[in-house]
Motif scaffolding. Sequence first.
Motif, PDB file in Angstrom:
ATOM      1  N   ASP A 141      13.647   7.674   5.314  1.00  0.00           N
ATOM      2  CA  ASP A 141      14.221   7.044   4.120  1.00  0.00           C
ATOM      3  C   ASP A 141      14.323   5.531   4.275  1.00  0.00           C
ATOM      4  O   ASP A 141      14.347   4.792   3.283  1.00  0.00           O
ATOM      5  CB  ASP A 141      15.624   7.601   3.848  1.00  0.00           C
ATOM      6  N   LYS A 142      14.406   5.067   5.505  1.00  0.00           N
ATOM      7  CA  LYS A 142      14.611   3.642   5.788  1.00  0.00           C
ATOM      8  C   LYS A 142      13.335   2.919   6.217  1.00  0.00           C
ATOM      9  O   LYS A 142      13.362   1.705   6.441  1.00  0.00           O
ATOM     10  CB  LYS A 142      15.669   3.484   6.900  1.00  0.00           C
ATOM     11  N   PHE A 143      12.240   3.654   6.345  1.00  0.00           N
ATOM     12  CA  PHE A 143      11.043   3.050   6.924  1.00  0.00           C
ATOM     13  C   PHE A 143      10.579   1.806   6.168  1.00  0.00           C
ATOM     14  O   PHE A 143      10.271   0.769   6.780  1.00  0.00           O
ATOM     15  CB  PHE A 143       9.887   4.055   6.998  1.00  0.00           C
ATOM     16  N   GLU A 144      10.504   1.881   4.844  1.00  0.00           N
ATOM     17  CA  GLU A 144       9.981   0.744   4.074  1.00  0.00           C
ATOM     18  C   GLU A 144      10.857  -0.495   4.250  1.00  0.00           C
ATOM     19  O   GLU A 144      10.353  -1.622   4.365  1.00  0.00           O
ATOM     20  CB  GLU A 144       9.866   1.112   2.597  1.00  0.00           C
ATOM     21  N   ASP A 145      12.176  -0.287   4.283  1.00  0.00           N
ATOM     22  CA  ASP A 145      13.096  -1.423   4.501  1.00  0.00           C
ATOM     23  C   ASP A 145      12.883  -2.034   5.890  1.00  0.00           C
ATOM     24  O   ASP A 145      12.935  -3.254   6.050  1.00  0.00           O
ATOM     25  CB  ASP A 145      14.552  -0.961   4.362  1.00  0.00           C
ATOM     26  N   ILE A 146      12.657  -1.179   6.890  1.00  0.00           N
ATOM     27  CA  ILE A 146      12.408  -1.667   8.253  1.00  0.00           C
ATOM     28  C   ILE A 146      11.113  -2.476   8.294  1.00  0.00           C
ATOM     29  O   ILE A 146      11.048  -3.553   8.901  1.00  0.00           O
ATOM     30  CB  ILE A 146      12.354  -0.483   9.243  1.00  0.00           C
ATOM     31  N   TYR A 147      10.078  -1.974   7.641  1.00  0.00           N
ATOM     32  CA  TYR A 147       8.786  -2.657   7.567  1.00  0.00           C
ATOM     33  C   TYR A 147       8.952  -4.034   6.931  1.00  0.00           C
ATOM     34  O   TYR A 147       8.462  -5.055   7.449  1.00  0.00           O
ATOM     35  CB  TYR A 147       7.819  -1.766   6.780  1.00  0.00           C
ATOM     36  N   ARG A 159       1.970  -8.462   8.226  1.00  0.00           N
ATOM     37  CA  ARG A 159       1.978  -8.687   6.774  1.00  0.00           C
ATOM     38  C   ARG A 159       2.619  -7.477   6.096  1.00  0.00           C
ATOM     39  O   ARG A 159       2.411  -6.336   6.522  1.00  0.00           O
ATOM     40  CB  ARG A 159       0.557  -8.849   6.237  1.00  0.00           C
ATOM     41  N   TYR A 160       3.369  -7.733   5.042  1.00  0.00           N
ATOM     42  CA  TYR A 160       3.911  -6.621   4.262  1.00  0.00           C
ATOM     43  C   TYR A 160       2.988  -6.351   3.082  1.00  0.00           C
ATOM     44  O   TYR A 160       2.696  -7.249   2.288  1.00  0.00           O
ATOM     45  CB  TYR A 160       5.326  -6.900   3.742  1.00  0.00           C
ATOM     46  N   ARG A 179      -2.986  -1.827   4.071  1.00  0.00           N
ATOM     47  CA  ARG A 179      -1.644  -1.408   4.497  1.00  0.00           C
ATOM     48  C   ARG A 179      -1.744  -0.590   5.792  1.00  0.00           C
ATOM     49  O   ARG A 179      -0.944  -0.757   6.714  1.00  0.00           O
ATOM     50  CB  ARG A 179      -0.985  -0.580   3.391  1.00  0.00           C
ATOM     51  N   GLY A 180      -2.755   0.282   5.860  1.00  0.00           N
ATOM     52  CA  GLY A 180      -2.944   1.097   7.060  1.00  0.00           C
ATOM     53  C   GLY A 180      -3.159   0.257   8.305  1.00  0.00           C
ATOM     54  O   GLY A 180      -2.667   0.595   9.390  1.00  0.00           O
ATOM     55  N   GLN A 181      -3.881  -0.866   8.159  1.00  0.00           N
ATOM     56  CA  GLN A 181      -4.107  -1.737   9.313  1.00  0.00           C
ATOM     57  C   GLN A 181      -2.801  -2.356   9.806  1.00  0.00           C
ATOM     58  O   GLN A 181      -2.595  -2.516  11.014  1.00  0.00           O
ATOM     59  CB  GLN A 181      -5.117  -2.840   8.959  1.00  0.00           C
ATOM     60  N   GLN A 182      -1.898  -2.678   8.887  1.00  0.00           N
ATOM     61  CA  GLN A 182      -0.598  -3.213   9.294  1.00  0.00           C
ATOM     62  C   GLN A 182       0.266  -2.126   9.942  1.00  0.00           C
ATOM     63  O   GLN A 182       0.980  -2.385  10.915  1.00  0.00           O
ATOM     64  CB  GLN A 182       0.127  -3.819   8.078  1.00  0.00           C
ATOM     65  N   LEU A 183       0.172  -0.920   9.418  1.00  0.00           N
ATOM     66  CA  LEU A 183       0.897   0.194  10.041  1.00  0.00           C
ATOM     67  C   LEU A 183       0.389   0.451  11.460  1.00  0.00           C
ATOM     68  O   LEU A 183       1.164   0.785  12.354  1.00  0.00           O
ATOM     69  CB  LEU A 183       0.740   1.468   9.204  1.00  0.00           C
ATOM     70  N   ALA A 184      -0.927   0.263  11.661  1.00  0.00           N
ATOM     71  CA  ALA A 184      -1.493   0.445  13.001  1.00  0.00           C
ATOM     72  C   ALA A 184      -0.913  -0.572  13.980  1.00  0.00           C
ATOM     73  O   ALA A 184      -0.668  -0.257  15.161  1.00  0.00           O
ATOM     74  CB  ALA A 184      -3.018   0.324  12.942  1.00  0.00           C
ATOM     75  N   LEU A 185      -0.694  -1.801  13.515  1.00  0.00           N
ATOM     76  CA  LEU A 185      -0.062  -2.811  14.373  1.00  0.00           C
ATOM     77  C   LEU A 185       1.377  -2.421  14.701  1.00  0.00           C
ATOM     78  O   LEU A 185       1.840  -2.575  15.835  1.00  0.00           O
ATOM     79  CB  LEU A 185      -0.091  -4.184  13.684  1.00  0.00           C
TER      80      LEU A 185
END
Length: 372
Positions: A141-147, A159-160, A179-185
Amino acid sequence: MSKNEYSIIKDFLDKDNSLFDTLTITIGLVGIKDNSDNPSQKYKVSKIEASTEGNNEKFLKIRKFIEALNDEVSNELNTGFKRSDKNSGWSVFFLIKECIQILSRDDFHFNYYRGQRKGEWETIPSAFRDYMNIRGDIYHDKFEDIYKEIHRKFPEKIRYIEFPQMELSDECSTIMYDRGQQLALLQHYELYTPLLDITSNPFVALLFMINGELDNPKLEFYDISDTKLFMEPEKTKLNNRILAQKGAFLNFEMLLSKVGKNTSLIDELKKENNKMQIPRVALEIKYLEEDTKAESDKETIMNKNLEKNEDAKQLVDSTKNLDIEGDRKNVFQDVQKKLRTKLAEFKYFEDDLFPDFEDFLKNRKKLFKKPE
């Protein structure tokens, strides 16, 4: 991404989890209570068998291969080794290698892998595991806020990219890729993310499988040729670990992607006999507790007649009480040691999985502990 969208994915994983079409192959191990003839032998391979579950047409051929392999394992005259080899019985590494060779063939196309040291662990990304903070907030539930917070504090590193309105368009695909590339980082920096690590190298997956205490470990094989979830990360100086691990990901955010105008991938996966599932073979190395107890009881009965002889009586006494948990631990420690040795012969080392400076130092530190 809203809290609701991640909840849709989490709900699907908890209730349906029909993402994978799975065939399970089990290498069954039985602990050896009396190993006086060969003290280094802690277990024997009792069998290798394939489950009846799984609908993919390739599974029928795989089952036949496993049946033939089990016939060889069950044949006491066929040890799986050359006559000049001093070892007896089948080696776990040899059976794993046989499975890798057959499943990697072009007609089967299982060419991505994942190793897990505990069989009870679910194959889901860390973002969708049941993590909670001291205030009771659920992680997904908090993942997007953490990102967003990470981007605000470290914009030079991350980058967001906002989760798009899902639709069938090139623009949406481009946004999801970026977005996936940023998640990979973020995954590289060890944040819990919706990405599941996989690798194109089965021996790298084996290194991950033996990296820690083992308990019914498993090696998973994936045919990713027709899935929207597969994602290869871009190689940069910030994520050189990916190169060492031959890494890729299954991006579980793509479960919300559209496969029709008003149909998401999750909607399709919930249907009976859908064609969107990812074919998966789960190869588990399992300690057979009941079989080990039966073998132990058989040995005890056979040895009772020896008790009249004092030397033999000492041997019988030493094998009377079977500590199942202790035996289980010893068996998996032996499996780990032997797999590590075989992988080292092929120049695969756990240190190589973490080439970053900080991780290299952490791994070196772990080699030294205070004596108990």
